[in-house]
Structures are given as C-alpha cells and as structure tokens.
Write a protein that holds these residues in place. Structure first.
Motif, PDB file in Angstrom:
ATOM      1  N   THR A   1       0.806  -1.216   0.000  1.00  0.00           N
ATOM      2  CA  THR A   1       0.000   0.000   0.000  1.00  0.00           C
ATOM      3  C   THR A   1       0.844   1.273   0.000  1.00  0.00           C
ATOM      4  O   THR A   1       0.571   2.190  -0.782  1.00  0.00           O
TER       5      THR A   1
ATOM      6  N   PHE B   1      -2.792   7.166  11.368  1.00  0.00           N
ATOM      7  CA  PHE B   1      -3.125   6.512  12.628  1.00  0.00           C
ATOM      8  C   PHE B   1      -1.930   6.666  13.559  1.00  0.00           C
ATOM      9  O   PHE B   1      -0.850   7.078  13.118  1.00  0.00           O
TER      10      PHE B   1
ATOM     11  N   GLU C   1      -7.906  -0.785  15.197  1.00  0.00           N
ATOM     12  CA  GLU C   1      -8.424  -1.589  14.076  1.00  0.00           C
ATOM     13  C   GLU C   1      -8.267  -3.075  14.328  1.00  0.00           C
ATOM     14  O   GLU C   1      -9.196  -3.839  14.104  1.00  0.00           O
TER      15      GLU C   1
ATOM     16  N   SER D   1     -13.706  -5.074   5.197  1.00  0.00           N
ATOM     17  CA  SER D   1     -12.288  -4.883   5.509  1.00  0.00           C
ATOM     18  C   SER D   1     -11.939  -5.522   6.847  1.00  0.00           C
ATOM     19  O   SER D   1     -10.859  -6.114   7.002  1.00  0.00           O
TER      20      SER D   1
HETATM   21  N1  GUN Z   1      -4.348   1.782   9.091  1.00  0.00           N
HETATM   22  C1  GUN Z   1      -3.476   2.711   8.641  1.00  0.00           C
HETATM   23  N2  GUN Z   1      -3.535   2.846   7.318  1.00  0.00           N
HETATM   24  C2  GUN Z   1      -4.481   2.007   6.894  1.00  0.00           C
HETATM   25  C3  GUN Z   1      -5.008   1.685   5.616  1.00  0.00           C
HETATM   26  O1  GUN Z   1      -4.615   2.228   4.589  1.00  0.00           O
HETATM   27  N3  GUN Z   1      -5.995   0.745   5.584  1.00  0.00           N
HETATM   28  C4  GUN Z   1      -6.459   0.144   6.709  1.00  0.00           C
HETATM   29  N4  GUN Z   1      -7.438  -0.742   6.609  1.00  0.00           N
HETATM   30  N5  GUN Z   1      -5.968   0.400   7.913  1.00  0.00           N
HETATM   31  C5  GUN Z   1      -4.986   1.318   8.005  1.00  0.00           C
END
Ligand code: GUN
Ligand code: ZN
Length: 429
Positions: free
Chosen positions: A99, A208, A237, A296
């Motif tokens: 990414t 983040f 997350e 996701s």
């Molecule tokens: N946490 C930090 N960057 C990202 C991202 O691009 N995608 C996701 N799902 N979580 C992240």
C-alpha cells in the motif's frame, strides 16, 4: 484560485416516486407515490401525489424506488488501483509491501488525475453520493481529488494523509517531520477551501497513531481546532494496532487520540473494533463516531465490530468500504456484510448484537451523514437532494409487502440496478 470545470448535468425540480428510507436506526419508512420538490439543490417539499397539482419533471417507473444517496465514511482514494487484490497479508505487512509503495506513486499528479477520473464516476454509479476520502501525502494529488469530486458532482470530505513517524512509515513515503506534516496539511485545507465549491471540504487526516509522532498528532489536533476542520483517523483496528498504542501511550487508542486533542465533534474513527465500554462512553461524549467497515474487518481487524453496542452507546455510526482494504466499492454490499458481521457476534455469544437490513441501511445513509456532519442521508425538506433511483431486484416480484422488497433491495441490488443518481439536485448518473 484554481478553476473547477462547471458541472453539466440536469438540475431536478420535481420527481415522482415511492420513497424507501431509514430516518432512525430501527425504522424503515415507506412513502408510496410522492412528489419531491427541489430548489437550489435542497428538498423544499414532499407531497402526496394527489396534493401536488402541477407538472412533474421525472416520474420513476413502478419497479424503481427512490432512496437517499449512500455515504461512504471511509475510503482510501490512492488505493483504488489495488481494489480487489493484495489481501494476503496482515495490516502492518500489507501497508509496507503493497500500500505505501502504491500511494507513493501519487507524487505523479497526472496518474492521480487518471485514477480520480475513473474512481469518482464509478463510485457515483454505485450510488455513493458522499465520501470521506483519505488522500496520499501529496498536496497536488489531494487537491486534484477535490477538483475531480467537484467536477463530477460528488459530495466529499478530502484529507491529505499525514504520516511522519520514522518507524511507522518508510523513509520514501513520509512527511519530513511533524512541522511538515502539519504545515502541508494546513496548506491542503486552504487549497481545498479556495476551490469554493459547496460539494467539497477538507478534513484533517493523521493516518493513525503508529504512523505519526506525538508532535504531529498534537499539531494536527491544533490545526483542526484553529481551522474548524473535522478529523478522521484509524482507531483500534486490529490486535496489532491496538497493542501498539497501548504499549506506546499506556492507554487505549481512543483515550490516546483524546489526549492528543483529536477526538472532536464528528471525528471519524475507522474500524474501532477493539473498543471497551469506557472507550465507547468517551467517543459518545465527544460527539464523535465510527466508520464501520465490515468487509475490511474480515481481513485486518481480528474481530467483528459491534454496531449494535456502538449505536446503543450513542456513538455516531456510518458504513465505510475502506477501499482497498475492503475489496468492494459498494455501500449496499457493505450493508449485507454488516448484517453478516453482527450474526458472527451473535454466534460468539452476544445475542443482542444482531442488526438487520434496516439498521445497516441507516448506517449507509442517515447514520453516515450524521457522522460526517452533512445535511443528507434522509429525504426530507431542508436537506440536500442526494438520492438514488434503484430498480427492485427481480426476486422482489415474489414479495407482497414493502419491508420484504426493501430487504431484497439491500441484500441483492448493486450498481446494475442503479438507474439515476442525484447530488445536490443535479443528476450525476
Ligand atoms: N491503518 C493505517 N492505514 C491504513 C489503511 O490504509 N488501511 C487500513 N485498513 N488500515 C490502516
Ligand atoms: Zn482505512
């Protein structure tokens, strides 16, 4: 000031249709045979057909219904070329292997424009009338995204992604330090506001906690307060991110973000799957909320998010695709995934966690609009006419009642059923 191409599309003034919508999390409202009147992009009245004497500009066929436009509360624009691929790694490795290298290519603004001119119309064809976008770290590509939304006619919050941590980011894709993270974000806010387009607005976007230094997080919170800009970031997350913040800050991600000053009214926390009851109370107290990205979450979050607990605790809650961590651009698809994720929580021992298609659709429309602080999500006088005309899926022929047709529509309809889309009264599909 940069010039944005003037949108050329038809401004609706009245439309006759049956309206299906969810003004509250547990309420489906069916209004058959109405005339919606629109002036200057906003709804000025909704009449029963018999009470509306005059001319009607558009009459939808019997098998096509009118619903509020979909609000995607979490999408990474520069990950669009990766949509549907590269999901075989956990989050930390996915970021560094796939990414960040892709996002770094958006230093090329011509590439960015080509991607935006594919992505924005495609999202509109899926019925997505509003989006909270993460851009890349590049100011020019981010401004080009705002220009693309303005010219294609999509409502959007657009955030230049800030990330400066020497360990949480690669040296070839990061801000030069906290000063640069804040200054570049400030310039991006000014540039987007200078477009002076009612559809687009900036949003402060620290990626983040793991990707940002404390100084950058503090500076970005000050920037949001000084400029009156809302905030979006990722929060708790998965196990890795949640654990990282606990170790570095000694508190949960929600508490850490609050201490940095980033938990503000309408702050959009992506994922937030690992919230405690105290985290939920804090987020609700700050009038912030969660972008629930159920598909996701299957790949990266290590557990399902409880939409029911969040809604009951008074958080704002919307749905997000999280393109490209989520491999579908469709908010209707997310509705189905949100219901399925809640079923998983039921199976894991939380019988109250179940949500139905009404609650999922509310998150995709009214809940998302409330989270982003935009006047859309419900078709009622005073709000923008952001709406989608959808053909009922063929299976709805077996239904005698509107709640069943609605359920079919949420679970079975996709871009091919979407016939027309309006944003601010202008037909954009
Ligand atoms: N946490 C930090 N960057 C990202 C991202 O691009 N995608 C996701 N799902 N979580 C992240
Ligand atoms: Zn994300």
């Amino acid at each position: 000031m940069r010039r944005v191409r003037v949108r050329e599309s038809v401004a609706v003034t009245s439309i006759r249709a049956t309206i299906l919508q969810t003004p509250a999390a547990d309420r489906l409202e069916v209004s058959t045979d109405r005339v919606v009147r629109v002036e200057a992009g906003r709804i000025v009245g909704i009449d029963a057909t018999g009470d509306h004497g005059g001319h009607v500009d558009v009459t939808l066929p019997d098998d096509v219904v009118l619903v509020p436009g979909f609000v995607d509360t979490h999408l990474h624009a520069p990950q669009w070329p990766q949509l549907g691929t590269a999901l075989d790694q956990p989050l930390d490795r996915w970021l560094f292997e796939y990414t960040f290298p892709l996002e770094a290519r958006f230093v090329d603004t011509d590439l960015a424009r080509r991607v935006w001119d594919d992505m924005v119309p495609s999202l509109l064809r899926h019925g997505t009338t509003s989006v909270a976008y993460y851009g890349s770290i590049h100011e020019d590509a981010t401004l080009a995204l705002a220009e693309a939304c303005a010219s294609h006619g999509q409502r959007a919050l657009i955030g230049r992604c800030a990330m400066d941590h020497p360990e949480g980011t690669p040296e070839w894709y990061r801000d030069g330090g906290p000063r640069e993270a804040v200054d570049a974000s400030g310039r991006s806010i000014e540039a987007i506001r200078a477009l002076d387009d009612a559809l687009v607005a900036p949003i402060v976007t620290p990626r983040f906690v793991p990707a940002c230094t404390d100084a950058a997080l503090l500076g970005l919170a000050e920037l949001a307060a000084e400029t009156g800009t809302t905030v979006q970031t990722h929060c708790s997350e998965g196990d890795w991110e949640h654990g990282h913040v606990l170790e570095r800050c000694g508190v949960t991600d929600s508490v850490a973000l609050d201490r940095f000053g980033l938990l503000r009214p309408n702050t959009v926390l992506a994922h937030a799957t690992h919230l405690s009851d105290d985290d939920r109370s804090l987020i609700a107290e700050r009038s912030a909320g969660v972008a629930h990205c159920p598909l996701s979450n299957v790949y990266f979050a290590d557990r399902a998010f409880s939409a029911r607990r969040a809604i009951d605790a008074g958080l704002r809650v919307g749905l997000g695709t999280d393109v490209a961590g989520g491999p579908s651009p469709s908010l209707l698809a997310q509705c189905g995934h949100a219901v399925a994720a809640s079923q998983r929580l039921v199976d894991e021992g939380d019988p109250a966690a179940r949500i139905d298609t009404t609650t999922a659709f509310w998150m995709a429309t009214a809940g998302g609009a409330d989270l982003l602080g935009i006047d859309a999500g419900v078709l009622e006088p005073g709000r923008w006419f952001d709406a989608v005309a959808i053909r009922l899926p063929a299976a709805a022929q077996w239904d005698d009642d509107w709640p069943s047709r609605f359920e079919r529509l949420v679970r079975l309809a996709g871009a091919s059923e979407i016939e027309r889309v309006w944003v601010g009264g202008r037909q954009v599909v």
